[in-house]
Design a protein around this motif. Sequence first.
Motif, PDB file in Angstrom:
ATOM      1  N   GLY A  95      23.465 -68.039  -3.938  1.00 14.64           N
ATOM      2  CA  GLY A  95      23.148 -66.833  -4.686  1.00 14.64           C
ATOM      3  C   GLY A  95      21.755 -66.904  -5.276  1.00 14.64           C
ATOM      4  O   GLY A  95      21.155 -67.982  -5.410  1.00 14.64           O
ATOM      5  N   PHE A  96      21.233 -65.755  -5.635  1.00 16.32           N
ATOM      6  CA  PHE A  96      19.867 -65.662  -6.139  1.00 16.32           C
ATOM      7  C   PHE A  96      19.672 -66.519  -7.397  1.00 16.32           C
ATOM      8  O   PHE A  96      18.725 -67.309  -7.480  1.00 16.32           O
ATOM      9  N   ASP A  97      20.561 -66.376  -8.380  1.00 19.57           N
ATOM     10  CA  ASP A  97      20.396 -67.138  -9.617  1.00 19.57           C
ATOM     11  C   ASP A  97      20.597 -68.630  -9.410  1.00 19.57           C
ATOM     12  O   ASP A  97      19.920 -69.454 -10.035  1.00 19.57           O
ATOM     13  N   LEU A  98      21.524 -68.992  -8.541  1.00 18.87           N
ATOM     14  CA  LEU A  98      21.761 -70.414  -8.303  1.00 18.87           C
ATOM     15  C   LEU A  98      20.576 -71.063  -7.600  1.00 18.87           C
ATOM     16  O   LEU A  98      20.243 -72.226  -7.874  1.00 18.87           O
ATOM     17  N   GLU A  99      19.930 -70.317  -6.717  1.00 26.76           N
ATOM     18  CA  GLU A  99      18.728 -70.855  -6.069  1.00 26.76           C
ATOM     19  C   GLU A  99      17.559 -70.927  -7.054  1.00 26.76           C
ATOM     20  O   GLU A  99      16.734 -71.842  -6.987  1.00 26.76           O
ATOM     21  N   LEU A 100      17.506 -69.967  -7.978  1.00 30.02           N
ATOM     22  CA  LEU A 100      16.493 -70.031  -9.036  1.00 30.02           C
ATOM     23  C   LEU A 100      16.704 -71.272  -9.899  1.00 30.02           C
ATOM     24  O   LEU A 100      15.750 -71.985 -10.236  1.00 30.02           O
ATOM     25  N   ALA A 101      17.961 -71.520 -10.260  1.00 28.03           N
ATOM     26  CA  ALA A 101      18.282 -72.688 -11.081  1.00 28.03           C
ATOM     27  C   ALA A 101      17.888 -73.983 -10.362  1.00 28.03           C
ATOM     28  O   ALA A 101      17.336 -74.908 -10.978  1.00 28.03           O
ATOM     29  N   LYS A 102      18.163 -74.043  -9.075  1.00 26.58           N
ATOM     30  CA  LYS A 102      17.799 -75.225  -8.291  1.00 26.58           C
ATOM     31  C   LYS A 102      16.284 -75.421  -8.286  1.00 26.58           C
ATOM     32  O   LYS A 102      15.785 -76.545  -8.451  1.00 26.58           O
ATOM     33  N   ALA A 103      15.528 -74.323  -8.120  1.00 27.55           N
ATOM     34  CA  ALA A 103      14.064 -74.414  -8.102  1.00 27.55           C
ATOM     35  C   ALA A 103      13.522 -74.866  -9.451  1.00 27.55           C
ATOM     36  O   ALA A 103      12.571 -75.652  -9.524  1.00 27.55           O
TER      37      ALA A 103
END
Length: 281
Positions: free
Chosen positions: A70-78
């Motif tokens: 998901g968009f937010d989960l990928e943001l969190a990973k970055a």
Amino acid sequence: MKKNLKAFVAAAATLALSAALLAGCSGGGDAEKPANSDNGGAADAFTLTVGFDQGYPPYGYVGDDGEFTGFDLELAKAVCEKNGWGLKLEPIDWDAKDALIASGSINCIWNGFTMENREDDYTFSDPYMYNEQVVIVKKDAGMSALEDLSGKIVLTQVDSAALHVLESSEEGGQAELAATFKELQTIGDYNNAFMQLESGIVDAVACDLSIAAYQMAAKPDAYVKLGVLAPENYAVGFKKGDTDLAKQVTDALKALDEDGTVKQLCEKYNEQGITYDNWVL
């Protein structure tokens, strides 16, 4: 006898000292350090534990491969990669989020999380994405305005921003509109909410613009947006008073926007309703 005893004690002490020195040189103490597969095994590295609703596409959900995405989960990973942190994704019961963050089981809520009307309960990052609370109906329902919801059954997620707006009589609230509904119901997740809308069990779903955009992108001929209940913004929510962590996440998000990562993620999820035009940080 005393001489023999003294010699025995001295020999024992020498053996103990030698064992201690050998243990120190062997590095065996490292085995006691906690392993962390997300940060290369560094025992003292911080791990960001993200609480999220796994049924909340496109921000957080289970992908076709069975993995969380998901968009937010990928943001969190970055953000974690930029700050050198470990990352733990923790799917949660949305109704239990306050207890989980208060207990330290998670240290943030990052999942299309509306900050408006929650400022007294959490410390937030700076807002990063514009959003709206909207109402979605079936295209063939014969409704064209919010006033057409009179006498209808409207469904929304439990403890959601949409529910707060529809129950609030304060400025910007829509309690008067909700009073015209036949019934305002709640459900655990929006995927099931839209299943009920599609089957005709309910007449409308009140939800985030991003959720609506995702559902309409998946079924462009099925739904239509009836109107906007309230404008709002998404931010990352932390335990009240956790200002240092909130600032570190905000700074990392700004840096990810500057280096183009955010725009790339928006383009990746564009077909699911995410647009870089709504990025506000």
